[in-house]
Every structure is written in structure tokens, then in C-alpha cells.
Design a protein around this motif. Sequence first.
Motif: not given
Length: 252
Positions: A89, A94, A97, A99, A206, A208
Amino acid sequence: MRLTGLCFASILLSASLYAETVIINAEDDWAPFSSMTRNKQGIEGLSPSLVSAAFHTQGIEVKFNPVPFARCLYEVERGKAVACFDTSITEENKNKYIWHKTPLFEEGLSIFALSDSKDKNLTVKDLEGKTVSITHGYSYPNVLMDNKKIIRDESPFDDTQLKKILLKRVQYGVINTTPGTLMINANRNYKGKIKIVGLVETSVFYLNFSKSHKDGQRMADIFEKGMQEIKTNGTYKKIERDFKEKNGLNNQ
């Protein structure tokens, strides 16, 4: 063809193991976390193992679509794919998407240089005024990308960064610790000639999920539940342990 009651029940059970199938975009060239298999028939690494395990706890079967990372992100942003990995991110992405809360994994973002360099324990501040290679299309922290005093040089691949360091076309390269170390150890042209001289940050990765895809939010919620479950039931630790053993990373 006649089916016995037991056989028919087995078929129904197999069909009901997974109530749904989801297709996830997977980065195709970031070993050992996510890359194409040698036969080009699938994806392998820590990330697909964790993603599959998390979704499976929620009754979701996962199929992976291996693509270059830039396309991975593009298709999610456009709603052509529900999710992509591995993404950190940043200020730039940020709000693009959806998260999930529980990170997929953490990984160092290291500074590499020639082995005869006297530099050590460098930070981003030390890169000011220097020519520093980064990989095109990758997500980098704002502390690196917003510093106008750093002379950034884009490379198509992490391996290209190492080649540029060796040829003295750049002074430093910024590559994640594990992939960079494994590439150096596996290539006799790099081994003993390039080393880590600093750290930009410890990055958190992560999936996304797409804001434009109809299943983006739903799948993000399902995946988060799955991540929490594999963290609780020991599956995450087992996958991580097996990954480290396979790649000779037990001392990390």
C-alpha cells in the motif's frame, strides 16, 4: 452407466467441497513469492500457497491467472480481474483498490551495491544524489519515490538491476531482500560481487481487490476471514515454514 449410492454420494461430496471458484491475477516473475512454474503451466511460491489456503477455509476454490505485475494491477483497477498479488500500500494506490486487513506477508526492501563498496546500513537519505535502479511497474514506498534528490533509473526486471550494478551503470539497486539474495546466490556472475548495503523499509504485502469488479468487496471480505483462520489454526505457520525450508531460508 449405473452409479452406486456410495459412488454418487462421493461425487456430490467432491462437488460440494468448494461452493465457488474465483480467478485471481498472480504476479508471474517474482520468485520465490510468486512466479511461473518451469513448465509454464501454473504459478508457485509463498503467495499462491497462502491465498489458496485462506480461500479454501471459506469454501472457495482458487485458480490463478499468471501475468506481469503491471498488467496484474491494470486489470484489477479496470475491473477485468477481481484481485492481484503481491502489492504493498502506497499513497499513490491506497485509494485505487480494496484492501484486506491481515497482511499476506512482510519482506525487506534492501539496497544493493557492489561487494567492494564500503557502504553499510544505508537508508533512503543516503541515496540522495546517487543513481538508484528500481523496477518498472513495481510499488515502492513514498519515502523513496517522493525524494527528488534521488536519481532514479528504471529497469524492466529485478535481474536487470543487478546487471546494471555489476556494469557500474548505477550505484545502487533497490530489490526485495529474499528475491535479490536468491538471484545473487544462483548466478555465478553475481555471487560474491553484489551485496546488501542498506534497507529502505520492511514492506507489507497484500492482495489488492478491485473497486470496479462486482465481486471485489465480497471477495476481499471472504479472503480476510480466511487469512484470520489460517493464522489461528496453524496453517499459515506451516506454509511459511515449508517455504523457508524449500528455499534455504531457515536462518531468516
